[in-house]
Design a protein around this motif. Structure first.
Motif, mmCIF file in Angstrom:
data_model
loop_
_atom_site.group_PDB
_atom_site.id
_atom_site.type_symbol
_atom_site.label_atom_id
_atom_site.label_comp_id
_atom_site.label_asym_id
_atom_site.label_seq_id
_atom_site.Cartn_x
_atom_site.Cartn_y
_atom_site.Cartn_z
ATOM 1 N N GLY A 18 -2.094 23.067 3.515
ATOM 2 C CA GLY A 18 -1.498 23.815 4.616
ATOM 3 C C GLY A 18 -2.260 25.043 5.045
ATOM 4 O O GLY A 18 -1.858 25.734 5.986
ATOM 5 N N GLN A 19 -3.376 25.338 4.381
ATOM 6 C CA GLN A 19 -4.180 26.495 4.781
ATOM 7 C C GLN A 19 -4.888 26.237 6.114
ATOM 8 O O GLN A 19 -5.178 27.165 6.859
ATOM 9 C CB GLN A 19 -5.217 26.821 3.698
ATOM 10 N N ARG A 20 -5.149 24.990 6.398
ATOM 11 C CA ARG A 20 -5.735 24.609 7.682
ATOM 12 C C ARG A 20 -4.790 23.629 8.370
ATOM 13 O O ARG A 20 -4.218 22.752 7.713
ATOM 14 C CB ARG A 20 -7.114 23.972 7.487
ATOM 15 N N PRO A 21 -4.600 23.756 9.697
ATOM 16 C CA PRO A 21 -3.618 22.924 10.383
ATOM 17 C C PRO A 21 -4.052 21.475 10.582
ATOM 18 O O PRO A 21 -3.237 20.617 10.901
ATOM 19 C CB PRO A 21 -3.458 23.612 11.744
ATOM 20 N N ASP A 22 -5.360 21.214 10.417
ATOM 21 C CA ASP A 22 -5.840 19.843 10.565
ATOM 22 C C ASP A 22 -6.852 19.530 9.462
ATOM 23 O O ASP A 22 -7.225 20.404 8.680
ATOM 24 C CB ASP A 22 -6.447 19.606 11.961
ATOM 25 N N VAL A 23 -7.271 18.266 9.436
ATOM 26 C CA VAL A 23 -8.152 17.808 8.348
ATOM 27 C C VAL A 23 -9.581 17.569 8.840
ATOM 28 O O VAL A 23 -10.387 16.943 8.142
ATOM 29 C CB VAL A 23 -7.598 16.518 7.705
ATOM 30 N N LEU A 24 -9.933 18.090 10.010
ATOM 31 C CA LEU A 24 -11.216 17.767 10.621
ATOM 32 C C LEU A 24 -12.412 18.288 9.828
ATOM 33 O O LEU A 24 -13.523 17.750 9.948
ATOM 34 C CB LEU A 24 -11.262 18.284 12.063
ATOM 35 N N ARG B 285 5.936 24.002 8.742
ATOM 36 C CA ARG B 285 4.656 23.644 9.358
ATOM 37 C C ARG B 285 4.841 22.558 10.401
ATOM 38 O O ARG B 285 5.470 21.520 10.138
ATOM 39 C CB ARG B 285 3.654 23.176 8.289
ATOM 40 N N VAL B 286 4.283 22.785 11.568
ATOM 41 C CA VAL B 286 4.313 21.784 12.637
ATOM 42 C C VAL B 286 3.141 20.836 12.431
ATOM 43 O O VAL B 286 1.994 21.269 12.258
ATOM 44 C CB VAL B 286 4.227 22.467 14.022
ATOM 45 N N TYR B 287 3.446 19.541 12.434
ATOM 46 C CA TYR B 287 2.401 18.542 12.201
ATOM 47 C C TYR B 287 1.844 18.049 13.531
ATOM 48 O O TYR B 287 2.406 17.177 14.187
ATOM 49 C CB TYR B 287 2.959 17.380 11.385
ATOM 50 N N GLY B 288 0.721 18.654 13.928
ATOM 51 C CA GLY B 288 0.032 18.249 15.142
ATOM 52 C C GLY B 288 -0.992 17.164 14.857
ATOM 53 O O GLY B 288 -1.127 16.683 13.724
ATOM 54 N N LYS B 289 -1.735 16.796 15.877
ATOM 55 C CA LYS B 289 -2.739 15.742 15.755
ATOM 56 C C LYS B 289 -3.724 16.072 14.635
ATOM 57 O O LYS B 289 -4.180 17.211 14.513
ATOM 58 C CB LYS B 289 -3.479 15.597 17.091
ATOM 59 N N HIS B 290 -4.027 15.086 13.802
ATOM 60 C CA HIS B 290 -4.973 15.200 12.686
ATOM 61 C C HIS B 290 -4.506 16.182 11.606
ATOM 62 O O HIS B 290 -5.322 16.738 10.870
ATOM 63 C CB HIS B 290 -6.367 15.609 13.176
ATOM 64 N N THR C 298 0.833 -1.203 0.000
ATOM 65 C CA THR C 298 0.000 0.000 0.000
ATOM 66 C C THR C 298 0.869 1.253 0.000
ATOM 67 O O THR C 298 2.099 1.175 0.074
ATOM 68 C CB THR C 298 -0.968 0.008 1.205
ATOM 69 N N ASN C 299 0.192 2.395 -0.081
ATOM 70 C CA ASN C 299 0.867 3.695 -0.004
ATOM 71 C C ASN C 299 0.366 4.421 1.239
ATOM 72 O O ASN C 299 -0.834 4.446 1.506
ATOM 73 C CB ASN C 299 0.582 4.524 -1.251
ATOM 74 N N HIS C 300 1.307 5.024 1.975
ATOM 75 C CA HIS C 300 0.973 5.618 3.277
ATOM 76 C C HIS C 300 1.073 7.144 3.257
ATOM 77 O O HIS C 300 1.513 7.764 4.228
ATOM 78 C CB HIS C 300 1.894 5.046 4.359
ATOM 79 N N SER C 301 0.671 7.752 2.150
ATOM 80 C CA SER C 301 0.693 9.222 2.095
ATOM 81 C C SER C 301 -0.361 9.817 3.022
ATOM 82 O O SER C 301 -1.461 9.285 3.160
ATOM 83 C CB SER C 301 0.451 9.709 0.677
ATOM 84 N N TYR C 302 0.012 10.943 3.647
ATOM 85 C CA TYR C 302 -0.912 11.733 4.462
ATOM 86 C C TYR C 302 -1.356 12.922 3.625
ATOM 87 O O TYR C 302 -0.529 13.695 3.147
ATOM 88 C CB TYR C 302 -0.221 12.270 5.715
ATOM 89 N N PHE C 303 -2.656 13.090 3.474
ATOM 90 C CA PHE C 303 -3.195 14.168 2.660
ATOM 91 C C PHE C 303 -3.797 15.271 3.537
ATOM 92 O O PHE C 303 -4.390 14.996 4.578
ATOM 93 C CB PHE C 303 -4.296 13.635 1.728
ATOM 94 N N ASN C 304 -3.624 16.502 3.077
ATOM 95 C CA ASN C 304 -4.359 17.643 3.615
ATOM 96 C C ASN C 304 -4.691 18.507 2.398
ATOM 97 O O ASN C 304 -3.840 19.217 1.873
ATOM 98 C CB ASN C 304 -3.529 18.420 4.637
ATOM 99 N N LEU C 305 -5.935 18.381 1.938
ATOM 100 C CA LEU C 305 -6.307 19.011 0.667
ATOM 101 C C LEU C 305 -6.358 20.527 0.739
ATOM 102 O O LEU C 305 -6.456 21.193 -0.294
ATOM 103 C CB LEU C 305 -7.650 18.458 0.177
ATOM 104 N N SER C 306 -6.242 21.087 1.957
ATOM 105 C CA SER C 306 -6.158 22.547 2.066
ATOM 106 C C SER C 306 -4.763 23.051 1.719
ATOM 107 O O SER C 306 -4.543 24.261 1.636
ATOM 108 C CB SER C 306 -6.527 23.004 3.487
#
Length: 314
Positions: free
Chosen positions: A155-161, A267-272, A145-153
């Motif tokens: 970096g405009q938003r710090p989390d993906v919630l 960018r600091v990668y915090g939870k989510h 598999t591939n384990h990429s982490y996505f954030n479609l913003s």
């Protein structure tokens, strides 16, 4: 996968995957300790194998226990930590990168000399397609598999919630406290696991102890590619549709990111901070005879394809 530039609804390119500005970030003590597998190609067996062992054709094999009492993502030196032969090229579909690796018999405890080829294609129609193939000279479990982490913003938003997710899956694999499947395939209906219609990631995540890190059983898991997920990010308008030949997808919401890693652009990668959609066979399949088999036999060729299609909603 270290960078993936995708336009937003205004046509502005943004980098939608978590990672580092240079290779040293992936080799730092902080990264090694945290072990988030940013962008990694995972094998020989993606996800967990209970108690670091399995029995195949009457023989028991022992693997590293690198995730509490269990084996995770291929062991201490999985496919994410080896050097692959890389060959850039092109096909009718688009620009390609072909990666090849030979995993020796006994590597990380697995049987068989396994030859793996993975082709990444950046297609003309704004998709990233990943084609996996593998052959072996001894029966062995394989789950790539591939384990990429996505954030479609981007970096405009710090989390993906706020990302809205749809998963075409009526069931998921229930897990124990160590995230090993119990064998039960439970209906998602009426639970926080129901993404058959779009829901924001953060809407019900508090109802799931620890956050989402589960395998969904895809409805249309037949021959050929079938839908695995749709994601929409309201701020940028970016969309991502995932299709796969695999029977499951691990939806993971970056629960273990804790702010100890500083990534691209400071960018600091915090939870989510990112989410993963790891197309796969189910966790612990070598120990779960009722799950779809992950055993590759000599003379067979494993073939698996996952496509990430990008677009926008205006």
């Amino acid at each position: 996968m270290t960078s993936l530039l995708v336009p937003d609804k205004a046509g502005k390119l943004g980098d939608i995957v978590l990672g580092f500005d240079n290779v040293s970030g992936y080799q730092s003590p902080e990264y090694q300790k945290s072990g988030p597998y940013f962008g990694a190609l995972i094998g020989r067996y993606g996800n967990r194998i209970a108690k670091g062992q399995f029995t195949l054709e009457g023989k028991t094999y022992t693997l590293a226990k690198n995730n509490g009492p269990n084996h995770l993502h291929g062991g201490l030196k999985g496919f994410d930590k080896v050097i692959w032969q890389a060959e850039p090229g092109s096909s009718a579909a688009g620009q390609t990168l072909k990666l090849t690796y030979q995993s020796k018999d006994g590597e990380e405890g697995y049987p068989g000399n396994l030859t793996v080829t993975v082709v990444y294609t950046l297609t003309q129609d704004d998709a990233l397609q990943i084609d996996y193939s593998a052959t072996t000279d001894k029966a062995t479990p394989v789950n790539l598999t591939n384990h990429s982490y996505f954030n479609l913003s981007a970096g405009q938003r710090p989390d993906v919630l706020a990302h809205q997710v749809t998963l075409p899956a009526d069931r998921y694999t229930v897990v124990d406290a160590d995230l090993i499947p119990t064998g039960e395939l439970r209906a998602v209906k009426g639970t926080a696991f129901d993404f058959t219609t779009a829901h924001a990631i953060g809407e019900r995540i508090a109802q799931v102890p620890g956050g989402y890190d589960h395998n969904w059983v895809l409805n249309a898991a037949t021959e050929g590619q079938h839908p695995a997920a749709t994601v929409y990010e309201p701020t940028s308008g970016r969309t991502m549709q995932v299709s796969t030949t695999e029977p499951g997808v691990q939806f993971y919401t970056g629960n273990f990111l804790d702010g100890s890693l500083t990534g691209k652009g400071g960018r600091v990668y915090g939870k989510h901070a990112g989410f993963c959609l790891e197309t796969q066979h189910f966790p612990d399949s070598p120990n779960q005879p009722k799950f779809p088999s992950t055993t590759l036999q000599p003379g067979q060729t494993l073939r698996s394809t996952t496509t990430y299609q990008f677009g926008v909603r205006k």
